[in-house]
Design an enzyme around this catalytic site. Structure first.
Site, PDB file in Angstrom:
ATOM      1  N   LYS A 129      -1.231  -9.280  -5.215  1.00  0.00           N
ATOM      2  CA  LYS A 129      -1.144  -8.159  -4.270  1.00  0.00           C
ATOM      3  C   LYS A 129      -0.057  -7.154  -4.680  1.00  0.00           C
ATOM      4  O   LYS A 129      -0.279  -5.953  -4.714  1.00  0.00           O
ATOM      5  CB  LYS A 129      -0.871  -8.715  -2.865  1.00  0.00           C
ATOM      6  N   THR A 159       1.430  -9.663   3.938  1.00  0.00           N
ATOM      7  CA  THR A 159       1.994  -9.319   2.628  1.00  0.00           C
ATOM      8  C   THR A 159       3.477  -9.647   2.681  1.00  0.00           C
ATOM      9  O   THR A 159       4.221  -9.031   3.455  1.00  0.00           O
ATOM     10  CB  THR A 159       1.812  -7.817   2.319  1.00  0.00           C
ATOM     11  N   LYS A 180       7.431  -0.686   1.245  1.00  0.00           N
ATOM     12  CA  LYS A 180       7.615  -2.132   1.461  1.00  0.00           C
ATOM     13  C   LYS A 180       7.045  -2.924   0.272  1.00  0.00           C
ATOM     14  O   LYS A 180       7.709  -3.808  -0.277  1.00  0.00           O
ATOM     15  CB  LYS A 180       6.910  -2.560   2.755  1.00  0.00           C
TER      16      LYS A 180
END
Ligand code: NAD
Length: 290
Positions: free
Chosen positions: A162, A87, A237
Site C-alpha cells: 500500500k 492504512t 499521511k
C-alpha cells in the site's frame, strides 16, 4: 458468518453495510455515534468482537490500531480471523499480528485502494499480508467488499504494498502537476499537453485517469474545485508512512522524501488542508523558481 466490524467511518461504514447486505450477521462498534444499514451496534469493541468468526477493523492509524488490538484480542475466539483494513505503519501491522498469533487468532493486514466510492460500490482492491489460511478465510469477504485481492506475503506485506503504491502516486501527481505548470509557462495548451502525454511515455494514472487540470481529461476532483476525492492530508499521511518504513529498512527514497516535504508544506502552510491532492497544480501555477 458472524462478523464484528470496528471503525465505521467514511470507509468502514459502507464496507460493513455491504457485508450485511450480502447476508452476513454484522455487529459494529465505533467511538462515534454512528448507524450502519443492516448492522446492529455493540457497546464496545470487545462486545462486537466476542463470538465473531471474523473481526474487521478500519481505523485511522497504527497507534489506535495497537490500542484496539489490546482490547479486542482477549475477547476473540481462538481460530477466528482478524482482518485489519486500516492504512498503518508496517511495524504496527507486524506487532499486532504477533499479538494475534499469541491469542490463537489468524491476522491479515489488508489495506485498500479505491476510496469512498470503491467502498460504497464494493469495488475495492485489497492488498493482504498474513498466512495462507488467514487469507483463504478472508477471501469470501474480500469478494463482497472488493473486486480484487492480492496476497502479497507474510504479515505487514499488505501495508508494504500500500505505501509503496501510494509513494508512487504522490511522486507522480507532483510530476504531473509541475509538468502542467511548465507547459503553461511555455505557452502550451493544456488540452494538447494532455493529448500528447496521455498517449506518450509520460502517461500515468494521475494524468490519464485523474488529470489535475480542470476541464481536461476524464471527470476528476479538479473539475469540482479540487474538493476531495483523496485529500492532500491523507496523501501526506501515506507518504509519511513510506518514509517511516524507508527509515526503518534503510531504503534510499529521495523522490518519496521530496514528495513528503512538498505535501507537508502544502498541507501545513500553503492552504492545501481539505483540498484534493491534485490541487498541487494551482500551487505550482502560482510559483516561479525562487
Ligand atoms: P474515518 O476517520 O472516517 O473513520 C475512522 C473511524 O474510526 C471513525 O469513525 C472513528 O470514530 C473510529 N475510531 C477511532 N478510534 C476508534 C476506537 N478506538 N474504537 C472504535 N472506533 C474508533 O477514516 P476513513 O476515511 O474511514 O479511513 C479509515 C482508514 O482507511 C484509514 O487508515 C485511511 O488511511 C484508510 N483509507 C482511507 C481512504 C479514503 O479515501 N478515505 C482510502 C483508502 C484507505
Amino acid at each position: 458468518m458472524k462478523i464484528g466490524f470496528i471503525g465505521l467511518g467514511n470507509m468502514g461504514n459502507p464496507m460493513a453495510a455491504n457485508l450485511a447486505k450480502a447476508g452476513h450477521t454484522v455487529t459494529g462498534f465505533d467511538m462515534a455515534d454512528v448507524t450502519v444499514s443492516g448492522v446492529s451496534m455493540a457497546a464496545s469493541g470487545p462486545e462486537a468482537a466476542a463470538g465473531a468468526d471474523i473481526v474487521i477493523t478500519m481505523l485511522p492509524n497504527g497507534q489506535i490500531l495497537r490500542a484496539v488490538a489490546d482490547e479486542i484480542l482477549p475477547a476473540m475466539q481462538s481460530g477466528s480471523v482478524w482482518i485489519d483494513c486500516s492504512t498503518v505503519d508496517v511495524d504496527s501491522a507486524r506487532a499486532v499480528a504477533d499479538q494475534a498469533k499469541d491469542a490463537g487468532v489468524l491476522a491479515v493486514d489488508a489495506p485498500v485502494s479505491g476510496g469512498i466510492g470503491g467502498a460504497a460500490a464494493g469495488t475495492l482492491t485489497f492488498m493482504a499480508g498474513g498466512s495462507n489460511a488467514g487469507f483463504a478465510k478472508a477471501s469470501p469477504l474480500f469478494d463482497i467488499m472488493g473486486q480484487k485481492a492480492v496476497h502479497c506475503g507474510e504479515s505487514g506485506a499488505g501495508q508494504a504494498a500500500k505505501i509503496c503504491n501510494n509513494m508512487i502516486l504522490g511522486v507522480t501527481m507532483i510530476a504531473t502537476c509541475e509538468a502542467f505548470a511548465l507547459a503553461d509557462k511555455l505557452g502550451l495548451d493544456r488540452q494538447k499537453m494532455f493529448d500528447v502525454v496521455s498517449t506518450s511515455s509520460g502517461y500515468s494514472w494521475t494524468m490519464n485517469a485523474y488529470c489535475p487540470a480542470p476541464g481536461v481529461g476524464p471527470q476528476s476532483p479538479s473539475d469540482n474545485g479540487y474538493q476531495p476525492g483523496f485529500a492532500a492530508e491523507l496523501m501526506l499521511k501515506d507518504l509519511r508512512l513510506s518514509q517511516q518504513a524507508a527509515e526503518s529498512s534503510d531504503a534510499d527514497t529521495p523522490m518519496g522524501q521530496a514528495a513528503t516535504k512538498l505535501y507537508e508544506q502544502f498541507v501545513e502552510t500553503e492552504g492545501g488542508l481539505g483540498k484534493d491532492f491534485s490541487a498541487m497544480l494551482p500551487r505550482f501555477e502560482k510559483r516561479g523558481r525562487g
